[in-house]
Scaffold this motif. Structure first.
Motif, PDB file in Angstrom:
ATOM      1  N   HIS A  59       0.944  -1.236  -0.029  1.00 53.02           N
ATOM      2  CA  HIS A  59       0.057  -0.096   0.053  1.00 53.02           C
ATOM      3  C   HIS A  59       0.774   1.262   0.014  1.00 53.02           C
ATOM      4  CE1 HIS A  59      -4.306  -1.318   0.614  1.00 53.02           C
ATOM      5  NE2 HIS A  59      -3.668  -2.569   0.658  1.00 53.02           N
ATOM      6  N   HIS A  62       1.871   1.722  -3.373  1.00 49.04           N
ATOM      7  CA  HIS A  62       0.873   2.236  -4.219  1.00 49.04           C
ATOM      8  C   HIS A  62       0.766   3.677  -4.085  1.00 49.04           C
ATOM      9  CE1 HIS A  62      -3.264   3.050  -5.422  1.00 49.04           C
ATOM     10  NE2 HIS A  62      -3.250   2.236  -6.221  1.00 49.04           N
ATOM     11  N   LEU A 194      -5.542  -0.130  -6.784  1.00 47.31           N
ATOM     12  CA  LEU A 194      -6.457  -0.319  -5.756  1.00 47.31           C
ATOM     13  C   LEU A 194      -7.728   0.335  -6.034  1.00 47.31           C
ATOM     14  CD1 LEU A 194      -4.097   0.169  -2.549  1.00 47.31           C
ATOM     15  CD2 LEU A 194      -4.890  -1.804  -3.648  1.00 47.31           C
ATOM     16  N   THR A 202     -11.425  -4.734  -2.513  1.00 42.04           N
ATOM     17  CA  THR A 202      -9.899  -5.320  -2.011  1.00 42.04           C
ATOM     18  C   THR A 202     -10.077  -6.214  -0.738  1.00 42.04           C
ATOM     19  OG1 THR A 202      -9.968  -3.334  -0.582  1.00 42.04           O
ATOM     20  CG2 THR A 202      -8.711  -3.122  -2.581  1.00 42.04           C
ATOM     21  N   ASP A 271      -6.874  -5.369   0.503  1.00 41.40           N
ATOM     22  CA  ASP A 271      -7.083  -4.174   1.596  1.00 41.40           C
ATOM     23  C   ASP A 271      -5.889  -4.354   2.662  1.00 41.40           C
ATOM     24  OD1 ASP A 271      -7.704  -6.480   3.094  1.00 41.40           O
ATOM     25  OD2 ASP A 271      -9.556  -5.615   3.779  1.00 41.40           O
ATOM     26  N   GLY A 272      -4.874  -5.414   2.701  1.00 42.22           N
ATOM     27  CA  GLY A 272      -3.901  -5.421   3.759  1.00 42.22           C
ATOM     28  C   GLY A 272      -4.178  -6.199   4.866  1.00 42.22           C
TER      29      GLY A 272
END
Length: 301
Positions: A59, A62, A194, A202, A271-272
């Motif tokens: 992220h 990104h 994303l 996500t 989404d992590g």
């Protein structure tokens, strides 16, 4: 005069000694499974933390580049996507995120235009990146090119047809090591955003999964990307978890995700977040979760 009577103490008899040894052995036998279970729980937690760190790095990349890193770059003729300017070397996503996992010194030694097995990248192949290793994994070194390997592979997407939804997933680059999916987050020369690029959501889409079971036989240097129609640090989802190692021939891109953890392996979602997927998860749901644009409804429970 009577002398005081001294009772002579006696030692253990052989039978008593054997009984004591037997009791100790039983206690050890009872304790070992508990100790092993605690160790595995700790290893699984460490593995999940590694993936969490990779999620933060992805992220952060990104945020800095307005897109996720490619699963792996490469410029061979069967590449399903065009390599971007400055990314013509066959390098894995693992190199691009180095500055975001506190490995900037290693990143500065790398070349994005050289091959993974050519200078200067050969100098970093031998560097062990602890974040790339599952504590339960038994393989650290590549058996093909000198260097350390990786236990966390990008998800290139699903391959085949989803029996539940009827979705037929498209592929590209069919060659010696098998085709690659066009539906995942981390494919050859990919540049997924994303926002808008993961239409299935996500939180519903797999981004990175674990391949750390000892007989997977697909271990390569952690720097290797899209090379000779084979992805070094990303795989398709086509086989059940913990089911299919590399056969030495045509399924390199299809080696199943899996681990020594009991009954499944860990995955990083788009989404992590990190989820543990049971190896008996319904294949239709597994395929759908590997796709960023299939439009299927899924349940990974």
């Amino acid at each position: 005069m009577l002398l005081p009577f001294h009772r002579r103490s006696r030692g253990f008899t052989l039978i008593e000694l054997l009984v004591v040894i037997a009791i100790i052995a039983i206690l050890i036998g009872l304790l070992l499974p508990a100790v092993q279970k605690v160790r595995e729980a700790a290893a699984r937690m460490k593995c999940q933390n590694n993936l969490k760190q990779l999620g933060i790095a992805m992220h952060a990349y990104h945020d800095a580049n307005d897109r996720l890193p490619p699963g792996g770059t490469g410029s061979n003729t069967n590449s399903p996507n065009t390599a971007r300017v400055g990314m013509t070397g066959n390098i894995g996503y693992t190199v691009y995120i180095l500055p975001f996992i506190e490995q900037d010194n290693v990143f500065k030694q790398a070349s994005m235009t050289a091959a993974y097995n050519a200078a200067p990248n050969t100098a970093i192949n031998t560097v062990k990146i602890n974040t790339y290793f599952c504590p339960s994994g038994q393989v650290e070194d590549s058996t093909f090119v000198t260097g350390k390997t990786i236990h966390y592979q990008g998800v290139m997407g699903p391959r085949g047809t989803n029996a539940a939804s009827g979705t037929a997933y498209t592929t590209a680059g069919a060659a010696t090591h098998g085709p690659v999916s066009r539906h995942g987050i981390l494919g050859p020369n990919s540049a997924v955003k994303l926002s808008g690029g993961i239409v299935d959501g996500t939180s519903n889409t797999l981004m990175i999964g674990e391949i750390s079971f000892h007989n997977a036989a697909c271990y390569r240097p952690w720097t290797r990307g899209w090379d000779g129609n084979a992805m070094g640090v990303a795989k398709n989802v086509v086989n059940p978890i913990n089911s299919t190692p590399y056969n030495g021939s045509n399924n390199f891109n299809d080696v199943s995700f899996g681990s020594p953890h009991t009954n499944g392996c860990n995955f990083l979602m788009g989404d992590g977040s990190v989820r543990f997927l049971n190896q008996n998860v319904a294949m239709a749901n597994y395929l759908a979760a590997a796709s960023r644009d299939g439009g299927e409804s899924i349940s990974l429970n």
